[in-house]
Design a protein around this motif. Structure first.
Motif, PDB file in Angstrom:
ATOM      1  N   SER A 522      39.082 -36.131   5.354  1.00 54.07           N
ATOM      2  CA  SER A 522      37.801 -35.888   4.681  1.00 54.07           C
ATOM      3  C   SER A 522      36.988 -37.167   4.566  1.00 54.07           C
ATOM      4  CB  SER A 522      38.047 -35.299   3.288  1.00 54.07           C
ATOM      5  OG  SER A 522      38.685 -34.042   3.379  1.00 54.07           O
ATOM      6  N   ALA A 523      37.649 -38.292   4.317  1.00 54.35           N
ATOM      7  CA  ALA A 523      36.935 -39.566   4.224  1.00 54.35           C
ATOM      8  C   ALA A 523      36.344 -39.956   5.580  1.00 54.35           C
ATOM      9  CB  ALA A 523      37.872 -40.655   3.717  1.00 54.35           C
ATOM     10  N   HIS A 524      37.041 -39.646   6.668  1.00 49.67           N
ATOM     11  CA  HIS A 524      36.508 -39.877   8.012  1.00 49.67           C
ATOM     12  C   HIS A 524      35.222 -39.073   8.203  1.00 49.67           C
ATOM     13  CE1 HIS A 524      37.335 -40.558  12.496  1.00 49.67           C
ATOM     14  NE2 HIS A 524      36.341 -39.688  12.503  1.00 49.67           N
ATOM     15  N   GLU A 525      35.259 -37.791   7.838  1.00 49.10           N
ATOM     16  CA  GLU A 525      34.074 -36.942   7.989  1.00 49.10           C
ATOM     17  C   GLU A 525      32.921 -37.440   7.122  1.00 49.10           C
ATOM     18  OE1 GLU A 525      33.610 -34.189  10.120  1.00 49.10           O
ATOM     19  OE2 GLU A 525      35.392 -35.147  10.966  1.00 49.10           O
ATOM     20  N   ALA A 526      33.231 -37.870   5.917  1.00 45.42           N
ATOM     21  CA  ALA A 526      32.177 -38.400   5.036  1.00 45.42           C
ATOM     22  C   ALA A 526      31.568 -39.669   5.615  1.00 45.42           C
ATOM     23  CB  ALA A 526      32.750 -38.667   3.646  1.00 45.42           C
ATOM     24  N   ALA A 527      32.399 -40.516   6.207  1.00 43.57           N
ATOM     25  CA  ALA A 527      31.907 -41.778   6.764  1.00 43.57           C
ATOM     26  C   ALA A 527      30.958 -41.554   7.933  1.00 43.57           C
ATOM     27  CB  ALA A 527      33.088 -42.639   7.196  1.00 43.57           C
TER      28      ALA A 527
END
Length: 654
Positions: A522-527
């Motif tokens: 999820s942090a990858h997608e947010a970034a």
């Protein structure tokens, strides 16, 4: 028309003496040299002056072959001026300049571009036709273009072009195979490859190499591309074979646009052809942070840009391909945009099949929610036979302007125009006409199924995005069963290649699980929402997923900028990881992704980021919490340590 044999013999036995010219960047770090060889014609090379002098491009061939004739003339009697062989030198002119301009959207709002210029004038030995070779040297790269400066109403064609980029052997090459011609291609949606320089484009993946191409050579970096393309020329790419690392220019494939239109460029005179250029530097950051693509584009043709508003948009199609045929579903996504505080919602293909007044109904609903709407259109026309609706409203100017006038009257914010699938000159002209007419009626434009950016966002600030990327939609294609495996690595190449040259409508931010699966965190997608730059960021996740995100994620999405004052690469290597810092107003964002299946910790130099607050919202990876977030206390203004999980990511908002 072939040269007389006697002339050819004289050229063959002539002395191979060289004439040399050079122009260097204002800071004396970059140099482009040109030489005239009596047996090889004109050549150029590019040097980088730093701790050590490096030859970024070795001697590379120059020269168009131009055919000129009256429209009523027999083509067999046409006059050919071959500037790829020996030409006569006429003179030179030195100059210097500085452009200062503002971009409405992009990686850096305010731009100052100083350069030194050299124009070399030649004539063809047989026809006496004139050619100017214009050279420019900037502090971040070097460029050249061909200009036919004379005035004539005759019809001229570039029947061939010998321009090349001699990278040489021993370098690393990142390239995107140039698509086969199909109903949906070329569209610059193939996966990026990393290969030794000189590798041929795999025959099962395409018919050449696309622009841009990224090079690592002798501890330095270079990106090859073109800019300043207008309706007088076609979009180019690179030949599939690159023997010895010599990459040669190629025209569009003849079969694109269903065979309509020529795949060679044609014009009357004078004729300014596109700039070909190389962004280069010792550090990868010098490539990522460069705006050379827009430096080389013509100035803005829109005087008042107050109506051009970047923003974030909801988009229903990615999570539900049938949604744009359903009025209630589309209204739900408008409501989601309102709930998230976003300015826009995109209404995709076939919206007009719902009802005759579907547009009016959707606009009325959106107005109540203070959301503006973007509507999808098929670009065809004769150049595609794709049946998605509405079509046959864009290619003919009278119909197009009538449709745009209606959209403006109803309060539509902009259009998404799809399925171009060609780089031919006729299609490049269509892009330009759409942008010009849309500007007249204050409409934003997003091109899909499209060519790549070539600086048009400077000339037409209403161009807010272009696709030309293997983006988030591939998660939803069942045939692309390996996209979930490809995505982390592909995502970590794009900031160093495709997104360097202009806006990229990847449609990131997919927090739910698509049919084909997803390996990113999820942090990858947010970034990705900060890492990938575009004028309007279309977030394609479902309403249920977005509205049920934890508070910190929703707060991040609610306040997400889509225009940036400055951009800095903090760390990265193509295919491994990328960390970029961007500033919007007084707020800094740092976004990083890991493109590999092993966790990694990075030490970042943040000293160049002025005005950082001492704390930040941090979205990060946590094996126990898929949407982990916390407050981070900044302990140093010089360095910052971040950790990312396998295929993970991190976002910090200061």
């Amino acid at each position: 028309m072939k040269r007389p044999i006697a002339t050819a013999l004289l050229l063959f036995i002539a002395s191979p003496a060289l004439a040399n010219w050079s122009v260097m960047s204002p800071d004396a770090t970059r140099e482009i040299q040109v030489r005239q060889n009596s047996t090889k014609g004109l050549e150029y090379r590019i040097l980088l002056h730093g701790k050590n002098q490096r030859e970024i491009l070795g001697w590379s061939h120059l020269g168009p072959v131009i055919q000129g004739f009256q429209l009523s003339q027999n083509p067999l009697e046409a006059e050919i001026s071959d500037f790829s062989t020996t030409v006569k030198f006429l003179g030179e002119k030195n100059a210097q300049g500085k452009d200062e301009y503002t971009l409405t959207t992009g990686k850096r709002k305010h731009n100052i571009a100083a350069y030194r210029a050299l124009t070399l004038s030649f004539s063809d030995m047989e026809t006496a036709m004139h050619l100017d070779l214009e050279l420019r040297a900037y502090n971040d790269g070097l460029a050249f273009r061909y200009v036919l400066p004379e005035t004539s109403d005759r019809h001229y064609q570039m029947v061939s072009e010998t321009t090349a980029f001699n990278v040489g052997q021993g370098a690393t090459f990142w390239g995107q195979p140039y698509d086969f011609t199909t109903a949906f291609h070329p569209s610059y949606e193939t996966a990026w490859l990393q290969l030794p320089s000189g590798s041929a484009a795999p025959q099962n993946l395409g018919v050449g190499w696309g622009f841009p191409s990224l090079i690592e050579k002798d501890g330095a970096w270079a990106l090859l591309h073109e800019a300043g393309l207008d309706e007088s020329f076609h979009g180019s790419h690179l030949q599939p074979e690159a023997e010895g690392g010599n990459y040669r220019i190629a025209p569009p494939s003849a079969g694109t646009a269903l065979g309509h239109g020529m795949n060679i460029a044609a014009s009357t005179l004078p004729w300014q052809m596109p700039w070909r250029f190389v962004i280069t530097g010792e550090a990868l950051a010098e490539v990522v942070e460069s705006n050379l693509t827009t430096h080389l584009a013509p100035p803005a043709r829109i005087e008042n840009t107050d109506w051009i508003e970047p923003g974030i948009s909801s988009w229903s199609w990615l999570s539900d391909h049938d949604s744009s045929r359903n009025l209630d579903t589309l209204k739900k996504f408008i409501d989601t945009a309102a709930a998230m505080g976003w300015r826009y919602s995109l209404i995709d293909a076939n919206w007009n099949t719902i009802a005759d007044d579907a547009m009016e109904q959707l606009l009325a609903h959106a107005e109540k929610k203070n959301v503006r709407l973007l509507f999808w259109y098929n670009s065809g026309g004769r150049h595609n036979f794709i049946t998605e609706q509405p079509r046959n409203r864009i290619t003919e100017r009278e119909k197009r302007r009538a449709e745009f006038a209606r959209l403006h009257r109803l309060g539509v914010a902009g259009i998404k125009v799809d399925f171009f699938q060609s780089d031919k000159q006729d299609i490049i002209r269509l892009y330009q006409e759409i942008l010009a007419d849309a500007a007249d009626f204050q409409l934003l434009v997003n091109f899909h199924g499209s060519t790549i950016p070539r600086g048009w966002r400077r000339t037409w600030p209403n161009l807010i995005s272009m696709e030309a990327v293997r983006g988030g939609e591939f998660y939803t294609f069942q045939a692309e069963t390996d996209y979930d495996d490809q995505a982390p690595r592909q995502n970590s190449i794009l900031p160093f290649a495709r997104n360097v040259i202009g806006p990229m409508d990847y449609t990131p931010g997919y927090f739910s699980q698509p049919l084909a699966g997803r390996k990113t965190t999820s942090a990858h997608e947010a970034a990705l929402l900060v890492l990938f730059e575009t004028g309007i960021q279309h977030i394609g996740d479902s309403t249920e997923s977005l509205l049920n995100l934890p508070d910190d994620y929703r707060d991040y999405l609610r306040h997400l900028p889509s225009t940036w004052d400055e951009t800095h690469l903090l760390a990265g290597y193509p295919g491994e990881h990328a960390v970029i810092a961007r500033r919007s107003g007084r707020r800094w964002y740092i976004a990083g992704i890991n493109g590999e299946a092993e966790a990694k910790t990075l030490q970042l130099n943040i000293s160049q980021l002025g005005g950082l607050a001492d704390s930040a919202l941090m979205l990060h990876d946590d094996s126990h919490e898929p949407f982990a977030a916390r407050k981070l206390k900044l302990e140093s203004s010089e360095s910052l340590t971040i950790t990312m999980a396998a295929n993970g990511g991190v976002v910090l908002r200061f």
